[in-house]
Design a protein around this motif. Structure first.
Motif, mmCIF file in Angstrom:
data_model
loop_
_atom_site.group_PDB
_atom_site.id
_atom_site.type_symbol
_atom_site.label_atom_id
_atom_site.label_comp_id
_atom_site.label_asym_id
_atom_site.label_seq_id
_atom_site.Cartn_x
_atom_site.Cartn_y
_atom_site.Cartn_z
ATOM 1 N N THR A 57 0.848 -1.192 0.000
ATOM 2 C CA THR A 57 0.000 0.000 0.000
ATOM 3 C C THR A 57 0.884 1.242 0.000
ATOM 4 O O THR A 57 1.716 1.412 0.889
ATOM 5 C CB THR A 57 -0.923 0.023 1.237
ATOM 6 N N VAL A 58 0.704 2.087 -1.005
ATOM 7 C CA VAL A 58 1.498 3.310 -1.142
ATOM 8 C C VAL A 58 0.550 4.504 -1.152
ATOM 9 O O VAL A 58 -0.398 4.548 -1.942
ATOM 10 C CB VAL A 58 2.327 3.306 -2.438
ATOM 11 N N LEU A 59 0.822 5.459 -0.281
ATOM 12 C CA LEU A 59 -0.002 6.664 -0.165
ATOM 13 C C LEU A 59 0.719 7.838 -0.810
ATOM 14 O O LEU A 59 1.885 8.105 -0.513
ATOM 15 C CB LEU A 59 -0.274 6.966 1.311
ATOM 16 N N PHE A 60 0.037 8.540 -1.707
ATOM 17 C CA PHE A 60 0.586 9.741 -2.335
ATOM 18 C C PHE A 60 -0.113 10.963 -1.744
ATOM 19 O O PHE A 60 -1.344 11.045 -1.722
ATOM 20 C CB PHE A 60 0.383 9.693 -3.853
ATOM 21 N N THR A 61 0.684 11.903 -1.279
ATOM 22 C CA THR A 61 0.145 13.126 -0.713
ATOM 23 C C THR A 61 1.076 14.282 -1.039
ATOM 24 O O THR A 61 2.093 14.101 -1.712
ATOM 25 C CB THR A 61 -0.055 12.977 0.815
ATOM 26 N N ILE A 185 -2.238 7.358 6.896
ATOM 27 C CA ILE A 185 -0.792 7.115 7.020
ATOM 28 C C ILE A 185 -0.467 5.867 7.837
ATOM 29 O O ILE A 185 0.334 5.032 7.398
ATOM 30 C CB ILE A 185 -0.087 8.364 7.596
ATOM 31 N N PRO A 186 -1.084 5.677 9.016
ATOM 32 C CA PRO A 186 -0.733 4.480 9.793
ATOM 33 C C PRO A 186 -1.159 3.168 9.137
ATOM 34 O O PRO A 186 -0.717 2.106 9.567
ATOM 35 C CB PRO A 186 -1.485 4.694 11.120
ATOM 36 N N ARG A 187 -1.990 3.243 8.115
ATOM 37 C CA ARG A 187 -2.543 2.040 7.495
ATOM 38 C C ARG A 187 -1.859 1.693 6.174
ATOM 39 O O ARG A 187 -2.325 0.814 5.454
ATOM 40 C CB ARG A 187 -4.042 2.230 7.284
ATOM 41 N N THR A 188 -0.788 2.408 5.848
ATOM 42 C CA THR A 188 -0.096 2.177 4.584
ATOM 43 C C THR A 188 1.344 1.771 4.843
ATOM 44 O O THR A 188 1.928 2.080 5.885
ATOM 45 C CB THR A 188 -0.133 3.427 3.695
ATOM 46 N N ASP A 189 1.923 1.089 3.856
ATOM 47 C CA ASP A 189 3.308 0.614 3.998
ATOM 48 C C ASP A 189 4.327 1.706 3.695
ATOM 49 O O ASP A 189 5.447 1.663 4.198
ATOM 50 C CB ASP A 189 3.546 -0.571 3.054
ATOM 51 N N GLY A 190 3.962 2.646 2.853
ATOM 52 C CA GLY A 190 4.895 3.705 2.480
ATOM 53 C C GLY A 190 4.175 4.941 2.009
ATOM 54 O O GLY A 190 3.032 4.874 1.552
ATOM 55 N N VAL A 191 4.847 6.084 2.132
ATOM 56 C CA VAL A 191 4.268 7.373 1.751
ATOM 57 C C VAL A 191 5.208 8.075 0.778
ATOM 58 O O VAL A 191 6.428 8.094 0.975
ATOM 59 C CB VAL A 191 4.035 8.269 2.987
ATOM 60 N N ILE A 192 4.628 8.639 -0.272
ATOM 61 C CA ILE A 192 5.362 9.480 -1.219
ATOM 62 C C ILE A 192 4.837 10.907 -1.075
ATOM 63 O O ILE A 192 3.631 11.137 -1.187
ATOM 64 C CB ILE A 192 5.173 9.008 -2.679
ATOM 65 N N LEU A 193 5.740 11.856 -0.852
ATOM 66 C CA LEU A 193 5.379 13.264 -0.732
ATOM 67 C C LEU A 193 5.736 13.970 -2.031
ATOM 68 O O LEU A 193 6.872 13.866 -2.504
ATOM 69 C CB LEU A 193 6.118 13.905 0.448
ATOM 70 N N VAL A 194 4.784 14.669 -2.618
ATOM 71 C CA VAL A 194 4.988 15.344 -3.903
ATOM 72 C C VAL A 194 5.046 16.842 -3.684
ATOM 73 O O VAL A 194 4.229 17.408 -2.941
ATOM 74 C CB VAL A 194 3.860 14.991 -4.895
ATOM 75 N N ALA A 195 5.999 17.488 -4.334
ATOM 76 C CA ALA A 195 6.160 18.948 -4.228
ATOM 77 C C ALA A 195 6.381 19.537 -5.611
ATOM 78 O O ALA A 195 6.832 18.850 -6.535
ATOM 79 C CB ALA A 195 7.333 19.294 -3.317
ATOM 80 N N MET A 196 6.070 20.817 -5.755
ATOM 81 C CA MET A 196 6.241 21.525 -7.025
ATOM 82 C C MET A 196 7.355 22.558 -6.867
ATOM 83 O O MET A 196 7.279 23.438 -6.000
ATOM 84 C CB MET A 196 4.946 22.221 -7.432
ATOM 85 N N LEU A 197 8.378 22.436 -7.685
ATOM 86 C CA LEU A 197 9.488 23.385 -7.621
ATOM 87 C C LEU A 197 9.014 24.804 -7.911
ATOM 88 O O LEU A 197 8.171 25.025 -8.781
ATOM 89 C CB LEU A 197 10.575 22.986 -8.632
#
Length: 569
Positions: A57-61, A185-197
């Motif tokens: 499970t991967v969370l994108f935020t 967040i606590p229910r996922t295996d990993g988190v990806i944080l996205v940012a805009m330059l």
């Protein structure tokens, strides 16, 4: 109550994604340099996840709105599917969803109706044109999004997803605007944080990092994107506020709960929207109610039979080894098919000699000549099954109808007069007029899909209008229609032109499965299934034969069929 936060002005890319969804460069132009960058990003994430026992499970935020998290999540989901993983892409952004617009599917049912109205999770999953990629839209906007995502039911839904898919990609909300993502967040295996330059503020990133640390998130990395490239078609925008026009009616939960008498005997998944909300009792709230979506090739024969025994009143069918016919006129005396019991039994013996183990009986209905309503078909199926047993013919007969396209088709369905294939509540076999494609065809397909039913168009190769205007098939496919070819068409029994058109449809990826459309013992109306599959394997490839056979088996159990990439006319 509307948020008082100042809404950021939407860029051109924001407006595009808000109206039309996310540009999927990884699917639309896989040779593009941007698509290649997404594949590199996928490899980097997989490498970063090496320390995790199993990344499922991967969370994108993101920290702020309009940082491009949905663009990254949806394009990466495509690349994982292209790499051979069976991926479920979930729109967990209830406040500003985009997934339904990207894939052009209804959003009347989705994750919110699973959590709040007790829909089956499998019933709100959509197939896509990307092999191995499945999607679950957000559903209507609920009054309590963060509470739903933090609920015990969400935990059960995630557990079910893990059993059915190799990877679950969750597209969630920005961290600093609402608490929805924090609930996941606590229910996922990993988190990806996205940012805009040149757009995302350092202060916001620092705050997001602090939230992730407090939540003990396993951060797999930070994806930074160029604002200049975003405005060229790979961007995303929010304009966050509580202004959704697709709001959930919470009163529906009590009104739509079926009593014991109207709960379907077999609860099967659909590919677009829910069939009926399930009753969520403590005894039936988890795996037993949802396990019928599983159909991996690795499943054992014993497991298949065990699921069928628990959930399916019809005889068990082993999908890996059997040949299934989803379209036949084998029932005696109901239409222009078999005209006597003896003829029906002879056709059944011929089917068995072709290797067929299960047949869906589909007598004509709603045509000018025949009105075989659902109840009568069910009785006829039971009677014929009994005759097969007396004759020691090892064949399973399942109920269905070939429904002629009329303007009141949807109304007849709502009144209970129509049957889906194998009574699965998932697929309806639709017969078009022989020489026409009525203007309301697309609306009927949409209306069926909004009720959780996928349309399978019977023998499109024999419709003279489609034969002259094959580009119309593109539009039907875009609406979500599936297509069933007649085996005799492939073998040339209806002439060379129809045979050539049939092979072209197969080659271009339009065909979901083939069927006999058996009627009687005329040369083009009897069983040609075995030889048709043999011819497809010879002219095209054996992988296609396997997919067509598997899809027929999945149709009768109400499971999603394998999607293919279509080469349009």
């Amino acid at each position: 109550m509307p948020s008082k936060r100042k809404i950021q002005k939407l860029s051109a890319a924001d407006l595009r994604s808000s109206r039309y969804g996310i540009p999927l460069v990884t699917a639309d132009d896989p040779q593009n340099v941007v698509a290649e960058q997404y594949r590199v990003l996928r490899a980097n994430i997989d490498f970063a996840a090496a320390s995790i026992d199993k990344l499922q499970t991967v969370l994108f935020t993101s920290s702020e709105m309009s940082d491009g998290k949905s663009t990254v999540a949806q394009n990466l989901a495509v690349t994982w599917a292209q790499a051979g993983k069976r991926v479920l892409l979930v729109d967990a952004d209830f406040r500003r969803p985009t997934l339904h617009r990207t894939f052009e599917v209804p959003n009347d049912h989705g994750l919110t109706t699973v959590l709040a109205l007790n829909d089956q999770p499998a019933s709100v999953i959509n197939t896509t044109n990307v092999p191995n990629l499945y999607i679950m839209t957000s559903g209507p906007m609920p009054p309590n999004p963060s509470e739903l995502l933090a609920s015990d039911r969400m935990l059960k839904v995630l557990d079910w997803m893990k059993q059915e898919f190799d990877l679950i990609v969750l597209d969630s909300t920005p961290l600093l605007l609402v608490p929805d993502a924090q609930s996941l967040i606590p229910r996922t295996d990993g988190v990806i944080l996205v940012a805009m330059l040149r757009k995302t503020r350092k202060k916001s990133m620092a705050s997001a990092a602090r939230i992730l640390k407090l939540a003990k998130a396993h951060v797999l990395g930070v994806v930074t994107r160029s604002q200049l490239r975003a405005d060229k078609g790979y961007g995303y925008g929010y304009g966050y506020g509580y202004t959704s026009t697709n709001l959930m009616n919470t009163d529906q939960a009590e009104k739509e709960k079926p009593t014991k008498a109207n709960v379907p005997a077999k609860e099967t998944p659909t590919s677009a929207v829910a069939i009926k909300p399930m009753v969520a009792s403590a005894a039936a709230s988890s795996q037993a109610a949802w396990s019928n979506f599983g159909y991996t090739a690795a499943a054992s024969d014993g497991d298949d039979e065990q699921v069928a025994e628990k959930e399916d009143p019809a005889p068990a069918v082993n999908k890996k080894a059997t040949l299934v016919d989803i379209h036949s006129h084998i029932l005696p005396g109901l239409d222009d098919g078999a005209n006597s019991l003896n003829a029906s039994l002879e056709l059944a013996r011929e089917a068995v000699s072709n290797g067929v183990k299960a047949i869906v009986a589909t007598p004509h209905t709603m045509s000018a000549k025949y009105t075989n309503e659902a109840a009568n078909v069910m009785k006829a199926v039971d009677a014929f099954q009994a005759e097969l047993k007396k004759a020691a013919i090892d064949l399973t007969i399942l109920p269905g109808q070939e429904v002629h396209l009329t303007g009141d088709l949807v109304s007849a369905l709502d009144q209970g007069k129509l049957l889906t294939l194998a009574d699965s509540k998932k697929y309806l076999l639709l017969e078009l007029p022989d020489r026409d494609l009525p203007l309301f065809t697309h609306n009927v397909i949409f209306q069926l899909k909004s009720r959780g039913i996928m349309t399978i168009i019977a023998h499109p190769e024999r419709n003279s209008y489609l034969l002259e205007h094959p580009e119309e098939l593109n539009k039907l496919a875009e609406r979500g229609a599936l297509f069933q070819l007649t085996s005799a068409s492939i073998n040339g029994a209806f002439g060379k032109r129809i045979a050539d058109f049939s092979i072209e449809l197969l080659r271009r990826g339009f065909v979901t499965t083939i069927a006999s459309d058996v009627h009687d013992f005329a040369d083009n109306r009897r069983y040609h299934l075995a030889e048709a599959y043999e011819l497809i394997g010879h002219l095209l490839n054996q992988q296609l034969v396997t997919a067509l056979k598997m899809n027929a088996a999945r149709i009768i159990t109400g499971e999603p069929v394998d999607s293919t990439t279509i080469e349009e006319f």
